[in-house]
Design a protein around this motif. Structure first.
Motif, PDB file in Angstrom:
ATOM      1  N   ALA A  84      44.212  14.533  56.383  1.00 39.94           N
ATOM      2  CA  ALA A  84      43.583  13.415  55.665  1.00 39.94           C
ATOM      3  C   ALA A  84      43.522  13.691  54.161  1.00 39.94           C
ATOM      4  N   ASP A  85      43.182  14.946  53.814  1.00 39.77           N
ATOM      5  CA  ASP A  85      43.144  15.315  52.384  1.00 39.77           C
ATOM      6  C   ASP A  85      44.515  15.127  51.732  1.00 39.77           C
ATOM      7  N   GLU A  86      45.557  15.554  52.433  1.00 40.35           N
ATOM      8  CA  GLU A  86      46.911  15.434  51.902  1.00 40.35           C
ATOM      9  C   GLU A  86      47.314  13.960  51.768  1.00 40.35           C
ATOM     10  N   LEU A  87      46.915  13.155  52.740  1.00 36.31           N
ATOM     11  CA  LEU A  87      47.232  11.725  52.695  1.00 36.31           C
ATOM     12  C   LEU A  87      46.548  11.059  51.501  1.00 36.31           C
ATOM     13  N   ILE A  88      45.287  11.375  51.274  1.00 40.01           N
ATOM     14  CA  ILE A  88      44.548  10.788  50.146  1.00 40.01           C
ATOM     15  C   ILE A  88      45.139  11.236  48.812  1.00 40.01           C
ATOM     16  N   LYS A  89      45.522  12.503  48.742  1.00 33.14           N
ATOM     17  CA  LYS A  89      46.125  13.005  47.508  1.00 33.14           C
ATOM     18  C   LYS A  89      47.400  12.239  47.167  1.00 33.14           C
ATOM     19  N   ASN A  90      48.240  12.015  48.173  1.00 31.49           N
ATOM     20  CA  ASN A  90      49.483  11.278  47.947  1.00 31.49           C
ATOM     21  C   ASN A  90      49.212   9.814  47.602  1.00 31.49           C
ATOM     22  N   PHE A  91      48.203   9.244  48.239  1.00 32.95           N
ATOM     23  CA  PHE A  91      47.867   7.843  47.934  1.00 32.95           C
ATOM     24  C   PHE A  91      47.362   7.708  46.495  1.00 32.95           C
ATOM     25  N   THR A 107      44.898   3.548  57.780  1.00 32.59           N
ATOM     26  CA  THR A 107      44.139   3.016  58.927  1.00 32.59           C
ATOM     27  C   THR A 107      44.219   3.966  60.113  1.00 32.59           C
ATOM     28  N   ASN A 108      45.396   4.484  60.396  1.00 28.97           N
ATOM     29  CA  ASN A 108      45.559   5.412  61.523  1.00 28.97           C
ATOM     30  C   ASN A 108      44.792   6.706  61.278  1.00 28.97           C
ATOM     31  N   GLN A 109      44.829   7.212  60.043  1.00 27.71           N
ATOM     32  CA  GLN A 109      44.104   8.444  59.735  1.00 27.71           C
ATOM     33  C   GLN A 109      42.596   8.232  59.843  1.00 27.71           C
ATOM     34  N   LYS A 110      42.151   7.071  59.377  1.00 28.03           N
ATOM     35  CA  LYS A 110      40.714   6.760  59.463  1.00 28.03           C
ATOM     36  C   LYS A 110      40.281   6.666  60.928  1.00 28.03           C
ATOM     37  N   LYS A 111      41.118   6.048  61.750  1.00 28.15           N
ATOM     38  CA  LYS A 111      40.794   5.925  63.176  1.00 28.15           C
ATOM     39  C   LYS A 111      40.708   7.294  63.838  1.00 28.15           C
ATOM     40  N   GLU A 112      41.625   8.179  63.457  1.00 30.08           N
ATOM     41  CA  GLU A 112      41.606   9.525  64.047  1.00 30.08           C
ATOM     42  C   GLU A 112      40.308  10.248  63.697  1.00 30.08           C
ATOM     43  N   GLU A 169      42.257  20.684  61.148  1.00 28.83           N
ATOM     44  CA  GLU A 169      43.607  20.148  61.001  1.00 28.83           C
ATOM     45  C   GLU A 169      43.575  18.671  60.614  1.00 28.83           C
ATOM     46  N   ILE A 170      42.650  17.938  61.226  1.00 25.42           N
ATOM     47  CA  ILE A 170      42.515  16.511  60.899  1.00 25.42           C
ATOM     48  C   ILE A 170      42.116  16.340  59.441  1.00 25.42           C
ATOM     49  N   CYS A 171      41.158  17.150  58.953  1.00 25.53           N
ATOM     50  CA  CYS A 171      40.705  17.062  57.566  1.00 25.53           C
ATOM     51  C   CYS A 171      41.823  17.423  56.587  1.00 25.53           C
ATOM     52  N   THR A 172      42.616  18.425  56.957  1.00 24.06           N
ATOM     53  CA  THR A 172      43.720  18.832  56.090  1.00 24.06           C
ATOM     54  C   THR A 172      44.742  17.707  55.944  1.00 24.06           C
ATOM     55  N   LEU A 201      37.825   6.340  54.406  1.00 19.10           N
ATOM     56  CA  LEU A 201      38.414   7.573  54.942  1.00 19.10           C
ATOM     57  C   LEU A 201      37.858   8.793  54.230  1.00 19.10           C
ATOM     58  N   PHE A 202      37.751   8.715  52.915  1.00 21.67           N
ATOM     59  CA  PHE A 202      37.242   9.846  52.145  1.00 21.67           C
ATOM     60  C   PHE A 202      35.799  10.184  52.533  1.00 21.67           C
ATOM     61  N   CYS A 203      34.985   9.158  52.734  1.00 18.11           N
ATOM     62  CA  CYS A 203      33.588   9.386  53.139  1.00 18.11           C
ATOM     63  C   CYS A 203      33.513  10.056  54.513  1.00 18.11           C
ATOM     64  N   ASN A 204      34.370   9.620  55.440  1.00 18.43           N
ATOM     65  CA  ASN A 204      34.350  10.205  56.776  1.00 18.43           C
ATOM     66  C   ASN A 204      34.834  11.656  56.770  1.00 18.43           C
ATOM     67  N   ILE A 205      35.772  11.972  55.864  1.00 18.29           N
ATOM     68  CA  ILE A 205      36.213  13.362  55.726  1.00 18.29           C
ATOM     69  C   ILE A 205      35.054  14.225  55.267  1.00 18.29           C
ATOM     70  N   ILE A 206      34.268  13.721  54.331  1.00 15.33           N
ATOM     71  CA  ILE A 206      33.116  14.476  53.827  1.00 15.33           C
ATOM     72  C   ILE A 206      32.119  14.724  54.947  1.00 15.33           C
ATOM     73  N   LYS A 207      31.895  13.717  55.762  1.00 23.03           N
ATOM     74  CA  LYS A 207      30.966  13.877  56.889  1.00 23.03           C
ATOM     75  C   LYS A 207      31.446  14.986  57.822  1.00 23.03           C
ATOM     76  N   LEU A 208      32.736  14.939  58.119  1.00 23.51           N
ATOM     77  CA  LEU A 208      33.274  15.923  59.047  1.00 23.51           C
ATOM     78  C   LEU A 208      33.229  17.333  58.475  1.00 23.51           C
ATOM     79  N   LYS A 209      33.499  17.469  57.173  1.00 21.20           N
ATOM     80  CA  LYS A 209      33.497  18.779  56.534  1.00 21.20           C
ATOM     81  C   LYS A 209      32.094  19.358  56.404  1.00 21.20           C
ATOM     82  N   ASN A 210      31.100  18.525  56.318  1.00 23.41           N
ATOM     83  CA  ASN A 210      29.734  19.012  56.134  1.00 23.41           C
ATOM     84  C   ASN A 210      29.135  19.620  57.396  1.00 23.41           C
ATOM     85  N   TYR A 211      29.870  19.550  58.472  1.00 24.08           N
ATOM     86  CA  TYR A 211      29.421  20.198  59.690  1.00 24.08           C
ATOM     87  C   TYR A 211      30.358  21.349  60.021  1.00 24.08           C
ATOM     88  N   ALA A 212      30.457  22.265  59.079  1.00 23.34           N
ATOM     89  CA  ALA A 212      31.392  23.384  59.212  1.00 23.34           C
ATOM     90  C   ALA A 212      31.108  24.198  60.465  1.00 23.34           C
TER      91      ALA A 212
END
Length: 375
Positions: free
Chosen positions: A259-266, A136-141, A254-257, A234-245
């Motif tokens: 989030a990616d690590e958090l999803i991998k662990n989950f 939840t905190n990562q998604k909010k960020e 840094e936020i995407c990194t 969260l995964f969908c929002n990461i994709i949105k953020l990454k698509n605007y390189a």
């Protein structure tokens, strides 16, 4: 002179035969009689065979045979179950004498290791709460960061937007988990003991058998499903953020990194929680859901019932002038442990039971089983 000659002509008296000589003479006469009788019998037999010729019978008469296969002896198994009924009555009476009948609710379990699943439930509840906070905190960020670049999002080319939609559609495959279910042999011989004892004690208190119930809803599973939803968002929002390189700043990356690590662990946590291992019947999540159900039922006592050992013997007998008979013996060692949910032992015992039956193999009905009773 004449008198002397007369005396010489008189024969001397013979000695009386001894007892041994008399017996020998008697046996000689008996032997001669037997020989004569045998000759007479053989003569009569020859005359009879001449008049009524019959086939000759060679060799010894065969005895009655009993042919057994590997499955013979099932009656011994029935005898073991019959002894179980008798011992189950004994166990039930011990339990009823030991219980405080007010507000008592008994759960029949299949192992003395019961608390480990409780510990697992506590651990999973705690982990779910922590994962919910972290996701939840990562998604909010990320949501906050997307609001910052809202203007840039409004100018996304059409082909880029289509790429985002395709990526989100592929999430269905991403969330699938590989399950490895392996069949294994299960000893179900305890089930009869569970059933009999449960029936005998249900009149004094409610009785439950572990896993023999329905679960229409589970707060634990609902909480876990909520994690999956947050993870997907969260995964969908990461994709949105990454698509605007082109618009990404160092902070965005840094936020995407993170989030990616958090999803991998989950995802590793998800796989661990929902996969059935080779030595288990259920996944940790299902075990925890079952355990939480019985916590809601306010179980007060745990009852462990098992057949510690069992076996049987089969004995058959036959003969020329007697009926073929079989004897079957079966029995076992029956164990129970009754404790409250704190682990305090209320009653416990192991008892030997045996049952047997004898019958003629050519009879139509099976005689009643007889139980060996304790002195």
């Amino acid at each position: 002179m004449n008198e002397d000659n007369t005396l010489k002509k008189i024969p001397a008296p013979k000695d009386k035969p001894t007892e041994k000589e008399a017996r020998l003479k008697e046996l000689t006469i008996d032997k001669e009689i037997a020989s004569l009788e045998q000759q007479v019998a053989e003569a009569r037999k020859a005359t009879l065979e001449a008049q009524l010729p019959a086939p000759k019978i060679e060799g010894k008469p065969e005895k009655g045979k009993i042919t057994l296969d590997d499955k013979f002896g099932y009656v011994a198994e029935l005898a073991a179950y019959n002894s179980m009924v008798y011992k189950a009555e004994f166990i039930a009476s011990r339990i009823k004498q030991s219980l405080e009948k007010e507000n008592t609710r008994i759960l029949i379990v299949d192992s003395l290791d019961f608390c480990s699943d409780d510990a697992q439930l506590l651990q999973i509840n705690n982990q779910i709460k922590k994962w919910e906070d972290a996701l939840t905190n990562q998604k909010k960020e990320i949501d906050d960061q997307l609001k910052v670049i809202k203007v840039r999002l409004s100018t996304i080319p059409l082909n880029t937007a289509i790429g985002i939609i395709d990526t989100v559609t592929n999430l269905v495959g991403y969330f699938s988990v590989d399950y490895e279910l392996k069949g294994r042999e299960m000893d179900v011989s305890d089930n009869a003991l569970h059933a009999i004892v449960a029936d005998r004690i249900k009149e004094v208190c409610p009785v439950y058998i572990l896993n023999f119930h329905r679960i229409e809803s589970s707060k634990l599973i609902e909480s876990f499903n909520k994690l999956i939803e947050i993870r997907q968002q969260l995964f969908c929002n990461i994709i949105k953020l990454k698509n605007y390189a082109a618009s990404q700043t160092t902070s965005d990356k840094e936020i995407c990194t993170r989030a990616d690590e958090l999803i991998k662990n989950f995802d590793e946590f998800n796989k661990m929680l929902t996969t059935v291992s080779a030595d288990k019947k259920y996944s940790p999540l299902v075990n925890a859901a079952i355990r939480s159900y019985f916590i809601e039922k306010k179980i007060t006592h745990l009852l462990y019932l098992t057949v510690t050992s069992s076996g049987g013997q089969t004995v058959t007998s036959t003969g020329l002038l007697r009926r073929s008979k079989a004897s079957f013996l079966g029995g076992g060692v029956f164990t129970f442990v009754l404790a409250n949910c704190e682990g305090k032992i209320i009653a416990a015992d192991s008892s030997v039971g045996a049952s047997y039956v004898k019958f003629n193999l050519n009879q139509d009905n099976l005689p009643l089983f007889k139980n060996w009773k304790d002195n």
